[in-house]
Design an enzyme around this catalytic site. Structure first.
Site, PDB file in Angstrom:
ATOM      1  N   CYS A  75       0.826  -1.210   0.000  1.00 30.93           N
ATOM      2  CA  CYS A  75       0.000   0.000   0.000  1.00 30.93           C
ATOM      3  C   CYS A  75       0.858   1.258   0.000  1.00 30.93           C
ATOM      4  O   CYS A  75       1.882   1.327   0.674  1.00 30.93           O
ATOM      5  CB  CYS A  75      -0.885   0.048   1.240  1.00 30.93           C
ATOM      6  SG  CYS A  75      -2.013  -1.335   1.321  1.00 30.93           S
ATOM      7  N   ARG A 123       5.909  -0.009  -5.861  1.00 33.56           N
ATOM      8  CA  ARG A 123       5.765  -0.764  -4.615  1.00 33.56           C
ATOM      9  C   ARG A 123       4.893  -2.008  -4.809  1.00 33.56           C
ATOM     10  O   ARG A 123       4.949  -2.930  -3.996  1.00 33.56           O
ATOM     11  CB  ARG A 123       5.139   0.122  -3.530  1.00 33.56           C
ATOM     12  CG  ARG A 123       6.016   1.284  -3.103  1.00 33.56           C
ATOM     13  CD  ARG A 123       5.219   2.326  -2.357  1.00 33.56           C
ATOM     14  NE  ARG A 123       4.754   1.895  -1.066  1.00 33.56           N
ATOM     15  CZ  ARG A 123       5.375   2.121   0.089  1.00 33.56           C
ATOM     16  NH1 ARG A 123       6.515   2.790   0.083  1.00 33.56           N
ATOM     17  NH2 ARG A 123       4.885   1.704   1.217  1.00 33.56           N
ATOM     18  N   TRP A 152      -2.673  -2.907  -1.685  1.00 31.99           N
ATOM     19  CA  TRP A 152      -2.203  -4.280  -1.876  1.00 31.99           C
ATOM     20  C   TRP A 152      -3.030  -5.106  -0.898  1.00 31.99           C
ATOM     21  O   TRP A 152      -2.863  -4.990   0.308  1.00 31.99           O
ATOM     22  CB  TRP A 152      -0.710  -4.336  -1.564  1.00 31.99           C
ATOM     23  CG  TRP A 152      -0.051  -5.645  -1.877  1.00 31.99           C
ATOM     24  CD1 TRP A 152       0.445  -6.044  -3.082  1.00 31.99           C
ATOM     25  CD2 TRP A 152       0.212  -6.715  -0.954  1.00 31.99           C
ATOM     26  NE1 TRP A 152       0.997  -7.293  -2.959  1.00 31.99           N
ATOM     27  CE2 TRP A 152       0.870  -7.725  -1.679  1.00 31.99           C
ATOM     28  CE3 TRP A 152      -0.038  -6.911   0.401  1.00 31.99           C
ATOM     29  CZ2 TRP A 152       1.275  -8.917  -1.095  1.00 31.99           C
ATOM     30  CZ3 TRP A 152       0.361  -8.101   0.982  1.00 31.99           C
ATOM     31  CH2 TRP A 152       1.015  -9.093   0.237  1.00 31.99           C
ATOM     32  N   ASN A 212      -2.220   2.222   5.478  1.00 26.83           N
ATOM     33  CA  ASN A 212      -1.256   1.209   5.071  1.00 26.83           C
ATOM     34  C   ASN A 212      -0.897   0.410   6.308  1.00 26.83           C
ATOM     35  O   ASN A 212      -0.329   0.965   7.245  1.00 26.83           O
ATOM     36  CB  ASN A 212      -0.011   1.921   4.496  1.00 26.83           C
ATOM     37  CG  ASN A 212       1.145   0.974   4.274  1.00 26.83           C
ATOM     38  OD1 ASN A 212       0.978  -0.240   4.303  1.00 26.83           O
ATOM     39  ND2 ASN A 212       2.329   1.528   4.046  1.00 26.83           N
ATOM     40  N   GLY A 213      -1.260  -0.864   6.347  1.00 23.00           N
ATOM     41  CA  GLY A 213      -0.946  -1.678   7.527  1.00 23.00           C
ATOM     42  C   GLY A 213      -2.094  -2.612   7.812  1.00 23.00           C
ATOM     43  O   GLY A 213      -3.013  -2.771   7.001  1.00 23.00           O
ATOM     44  N   GLU A 245      18.005 -18.250  -5.558  1.00 21.93           N
ATOM     45  CA  GLU A 245      17.637 -16.954  -6.135  1.00 21.93           C
ATOM     46  C   GLU A 245      17.067 -17.140  -7.545  1.00 21.93           C
ATOM     47  O   GLU A 245      16.089 -16.488  -7.926  1.00 21.93           O
ATOM     48  CB  GLU A 245      18.867 -16.032  -6.136  1.00 21.93           C
ATOM     49  CG  GLU A 245      18.648 -14.646  -6.710  1.00 21.93           C
ATOM     50  CD  GLU A 245      17.515 -13.850  -6.062  1.00 21.93           C
ATOM     51  OE1 GLU A 245      17.007 -14.232  -4.999  1.00 21.93           O
ATOM     52  OE2 GLU A 245      17.103 -12.840  -6.664  1.00 21.93           O
ATOM     53  N   LYS A 298      13.270 -16.008  -8.620  1.00 22.42           N
ATOM     54  CA  LYS A 298      12.985 -15.097  -9.749  1.00 22.42           C
ATOM     55  C   LYS A 298      11.992 -15.750 -10.704  1.00 22.42           C
ATOM     56  O   LYS A 298      11.063 -15.110 -11.177  1.00 22.42           O
ATOM     57  CB  LYS A 298      14.259 -14.759 -10.541  1.00 22.42           C
ATOM     58  CG  LYS A 298      15.219 -13.734 -10.010  1.00 22.42           C
ATOM     59  CD  LYS A 298      14.715 -12.351  -9.814  1.00 22.42           C
ATOM     60  CE  LYS A 298      14.078 -12.221  -8.463  1.00 22.42           C
ATOM     61  NZ  LYS A 298      14.771 -11.614  -7.398  1.00 22.42           N
ATOM     62  N   GLU A 311       8.435 -15.749  -9.232  1.00 20.69           N
ATOM     63  CA  GLU A 311       7.849 -14.410  -9.160  1.00 20.69           C
ATOM     64  C   GLU A 311       7.383 -13.908 -10.523  1.00 20.69           C
ATOM     65  O   GLU A 311       6.328 -13.315 -10.654  1.00 20.69           O
ATOM     66  CB  GLU A 311       8.908 -13.397  -8.681  1.00 20.69           C
ATOM     67  CG  GLU A 311       9.321 -13.531  -7.267  1.00 20.69           C
ATOM     68  CD  GLU A 311      10.343 -12.453  -6.946  1.00 20.69           C
ATOM     69  OE1 GLU A 311      11.511 -12.605  -7.349  1.00 20.69           O
ATOM     70  OE2 GLU A 311       9.985 -11.465  -6.316  1.00 20.69           O
ATOM     71  N   HIS A 334      17.964 -37.916  -2.422  1.00 17.45           N
ATOM     72  CA  HIS A 334      17.251 -38.251  -1.185  1.00 17.45           C
ATOM     73  C   HIS A 334      15.750 -37.988  -1.296  1.00 17.45           C
ATOM     74  O   HIS A 334      15.065 -37.888  -0.287  1.00 17.45           O
ATOM     75  CB  HIS A 334      17.848 -37.471  -0.005  1.00 17.45           C
ATOM     76  CG  HIS A 334      19.294 -37.797   0.227  1.00 17.45           C
ATOM     77  ND1 HIS A 334      19.701 -39.017   0.712  1.00 17.45           N
ATOM     78  CD2 HIS A 334      20.429 -37.092  -0.013  1.00 17.45           C
ATOM     79  CE1 HIS A 334      21.019 -39.049   0.783  1.00 17.45           C
ATOM     80  NE2 HIS A 334      21.495 -37.877   0.341  1.00 17.45           N
ATOM     81  N   LYS A 373       6.868  -4.262  -3.668  1.00 21.61           N
ATOM     82  CA  LYS A 373       8.286  -3.898  -3.581  1.00 21.61           C
ATOM     83  C   LYS A 373       8.684  -3.597  -2.151  1.00 21.61           C
ATOM     84  O   LYS A 373       9.829  -3.766  -1.759  1.00 21.61           O
ATOM     85  CB  LYS A 373       8.517  -2.660  -4.462  1.00 21.61           C
ATOM     86  CG  LYS A 373       9.965  -2.287  -4.654  1.00 21.61           C
ATOM     87  CD  LYS A 373      10.615  -3.245  -5.612  1.00 21.61           C
ATOM     88  CE  LYS A 373      12.107  -3.041  -5.715  1.00 21.61           C
ATOM     89  NZ  LYS A 373      12.764  -4.230  -6.265  1.00 21.61           N
TER      90      LYS A 373
HETATM   91  C1  F6R Z   1      12.258 -10.819  -4.727  1.00 19.71           C
HETATM   92  C2  F6R Z   1      11.896  -9.741  -3.862  1.00 19.71           C
HETATM   93  C3  F6R Z   1      11.489 -10.062  -2.476  1.00 19.71           C
HETATM   94  C4  F6R Z   1      12.254  -9.149  -1.512  1.00 19.71           C
HETATM   95  C5  F6R Z   1      11.734  -9.338  -0.079  1.00 19.71           C
HETATM   96  C6  F6R Z   1      12.515  -8.490   0.914  1.00 19.71           C
HETATM   97  O1  F6R Z   1      12.517 -10.384  -6.028  1.00 19.71           O
HETATM   98  O2  F6R Z   1      11.940  -8.618  -4.265  1.00 19.71           O
HETATM   99  O3  F6R Z   1      11.708 -11.384  -2.176  1.00 19.71           O
HETATM  100  O4  F6R Z   1      13.610  -9.457  -1.597  1.00 19.71           O
HETATM  101  O5  F6R Z   1      10.387  -8.976  -0.021  1.00 19.71           O
HETATM  102  O6  F6R Z   1      12.413  -7.144   0.607  1.00 19.71           O
HETATM  103  P1  F6R Z   1      13.460  -6.097   1.156  1.00 19.71           P
HETATM  104  O7  F6R Z   1      14.766  -6.381   0.540  1.00 19.71           O
HETATM  105  O8  F6R Z   1      12.897  -4.768   0.776  1.00 19.71           O
HETATM  106  O9  F6R Z   1      13.504  -6.278   2.650  1.00 19.71           O
END
Ligand code: F6R
Length: 601
Positions: A2, A27, A77, A103-104, A477, A481, A484, A500, A596
């Site tokens: 949000c 965001r 969001w 927001n929250g 990682e 990716k 996502e 295993h 974000k």
């Molecule tokens: C993956 C991604 C999320 C963030 C996670 C932590 O592409 O963006 O997994 O890494 O939400 O966010 P930050 O780094 O802002 O604490």
């Protein structure tokens, strides 16, 4: 997640609000809305389950209205209640004059709602935030001033969050927050509130961050009330200006992937030398430590895994990663340095973890891309990872920045503590300095080889990612990716674990991406999946499907271990996720359901 914006301006409020909401789009959100005071003391409220651009188009189609410069806006969001126009913010009270953006999460929402409903309040949405409008309404009916009404209301709501309230009768706008980001700023053209400073654009020269207990009113000058006895200091705002510009790229993710080699060079120029002479660590003025716990989530946690490995490998120092949302059970021994790794610095899971009693005795070093964030204020020291604004919701360049910055901090601290062989530090630095070239080489290879591979995977249901040693975190990682961006399942395993159990997943044509950082064991694991007909994609040296690790494998520093592991392997995996997402018609900059800045737990 949000985003909140608000203004009292001499310019057009809808124009400012929509521009500011667009700046907060990065965001992540699923619906959007604004409310602007009309000259008659009512409000024009417009909400949409589409993008800000759609709201702008709908505004343009409306008959002209007499609007003032007072307004509030929100990108939502969803947490409580589905994605619908009625659940989008702003929400109103029974009279329609109190407008609220929030927001929250209000943890005692059900209890508050039940009390309000039995007192006769009528609700028109399913979201927790609406209780705020009705609580403020009750306060105003009792004759309480708007700012005090918000102060009382935030006390009644359990949990963390930021709230902005507009009374459309008066056009007054007040804001408050608890454990959540909210910033206020003034310009010659008005006063503004927002969840983060990107909403202010070039308008303001400085801003102030609300603390728990502050209540602020958009007036000239900005009016502070609440329970604190002083005002927060003003922080200079330097506007980068072109962050939203794509510079000819089709999307921000493509641009941000391309920026990585140059960014690596800048980071190493800034912190490289200070890492090997200990100056970086000394500048932080933190006490000595015997162990390390790196707290983070998602991609930042993966970056933390590489940094923890550098502490272990070069300093023989106990170092572990802690999933922030599970940190309540972490046992942190005496003299533990906590490194909180967060791109946004606003991740609620991390901030909550640091509040835990089990963290109380620890010094906290924040490694973040946002030096003005809640985390930066909470930490005992910070190191900026200086990746520049990352707009793509899926982290790419911030990951590389976190790894390089974190490893530089690790080497510097170990040097100062006398835990790394000093003659080794120079070869570590030399190895780090090769990173920009290795990343550039990997990028060239990835752009050439990966797109046709991605097209071949369009019909696959999912992908397995494997690695050994430092390669495991990179496999994690890569899998994150892919999930996502493509909405396909992707799972990573240490390659040795495959036999295993997970080997049962592999059949004719199953795509398996392997970070092949060399050695007989990983060769054996590759053979195991090949024997079962997997569609193999190896990222390694010459002869691999994606030969992106060639030079990195030539001169390992410490018995086969590079300070960052095979960092350059992440680029082909980022490119693979983006290319496959494009083939599948996904929005690569704004993947569904993701945010974000994750400000709820
Ligand atoms: C993956 C991604 C999320 C963030 C996670 C932590 O592409 O963006 O997994 O890494 O939400 O966010 P930050 O780094 O802002 O604490």
């Amino acid at each position: 997640m949000c985003g909140i914006v608000a203004c009292r301006t001499t310019d057009s409020a809808p124009e400012y609000l929509c521009e500011a909401l667009e700046a907060l789009e990065y965001r992540g959100y699923d619906s959007v809305g604004i409310a602007v005071q009309t000259v008659g003391g009512g409000a024009l409220r417009l909400r949409s389950v589409h993008r800000v651009a759609e709201l702008v188009e709908r505004m343009a189609d409306l008959p002209p209205r007499d609007l003032t410069g007072a307004g509030i806006g929100h990108t939502r969001w969803a947490t409580h209640g589905g994605v619908s126009e009625r659940n989008a913010h702003p929400h109103t009270d029974c009279t329609g004059s109190v407008h609220v953006v929030h927001n929250g999460i209000i943890e005692n929402c059900e209890e508050l709602r039940t009390t309000l409903v039995s007192a006769g309040h009528l609700f028109s949405s399913d979201v927790d935030s609406e209780v705020i409008a009705h609580l403020v309404e009750d306060e105003l009916v009792r004759g309480v001033d708007l700012a005090a009404a918000l102060g009382h209301t935030i006390e009644l709501c359990e949990g963390s969050g930021a709230i902005v309230v507009m009374d459309s009768h008066s056009g007054r706008i007040v804001g408050a927050s608890r454990h959540a980001p909210l910033v206020v700023a003034a310009s010659p053209n008005g006063t503004f509130l927002a969840s983060d400073i990107s909403a202010f654009g070039p308008r303001v020269a400085s801003f102030q961050v609300l603390r728990d207990g502050d209540v602020v009113e958009l007036a000239v000058p900005v009016r502070w009330t609440g329970t604190n006895t002083d005002w927060p200091v003003a922080v200079a705002h330097t506007w980068a200006g072109t962050e939203l510009d794509l510079h000819g790229y089709p999307d921000h993710m493509a641009k941000e992937i391309d920026e990585q080699p140059e960014l690596a060079g800048r980071i190493l120029d800034r912190v490289g030398a200070d890492a090997t002479n200990g100056a970086l660590w000394r500048s932080l003025e933190l006490p000595d430590f015997d162990r390390v716990a790196i707290v983070g989530c998602g991609t930042s946690l993966n970056a933390g895994g590489i940094v923890a490995a550098a502490f272990r490998r070069f300093g023989i120092m106990p170092a572990e990663t802690v999933i922030a949302s599970e940190a309540a059970d972490a046992v942190l021994g005496p003299r533990t340095l906590v490194i909180a790794m967060s791109q946004s610095g606003e991740t609620a899971d991390i901030l909550h973890a640091l509040d835990g009693e089990n963290f109380a005795h620890c010094q906290v070093l924040a490694i973040t891309n946002n030096p003005h964030s809640s985390l930066a204020r909470r930490a005992n020291a910070i190191v900026e990872c200086s990746a520049g604004h990352e707009i793509g919701v899926a982290a790419t360049k911030t990951f590389v920045a976190q790894v390089l910055t974190g490893v530089a901090v690790a080497i510097s601290a170990l040097h100062e503590l006398g835990r790394v062989n000093r003659s080794n530090t120079q070869s570590i630095l030399d190895d780090l300095r090769r990173m920009p070239d290795l990343l550039a080489q990997s990028l060239t290879v990835a752009k050439d080889i990966v797109p046709p591979l991605a097209a071949e995977l369009a019909d696959s249901l999912g992908v397995i990612f494997l690695g050994r040693g430092a390669g495991v975190v990179y496999a994690a990682e890569g899998a994150l990716k892919l999930k996502e961006l493509t909405y396909r399942w992707a799972q990573h395993y240490p390659a040795g674990e495959l036999k295993h159990g997970p080997l049962a997943l592999v059949e004719e044509g199953t795509p398996v991406v392997i970070v092949d950082s060399g050695g007989a064991r990983i060769a054996g694991n590759i053979a195991e999946v090949a024997a079962r007909g997997a569609r193999l994609i190896t990222i390694g040296g010459a002869g691999s499907t994606i030969p992106a690790l060639g030079r990195s494998l030539l001169a390992p520093v410490d018995n086969g271990f590079q300070p960052c592991g095979p960092l350059e392997c992440v680029i082909p995996m980022q490119v693979l996720a983006r290319e496959l997402a494009l083939v599948l018609g996904r929005d690569v900059d704004k993947p569904r359901n993701l945010a974000k800045s994750v400000t709820v737990e």
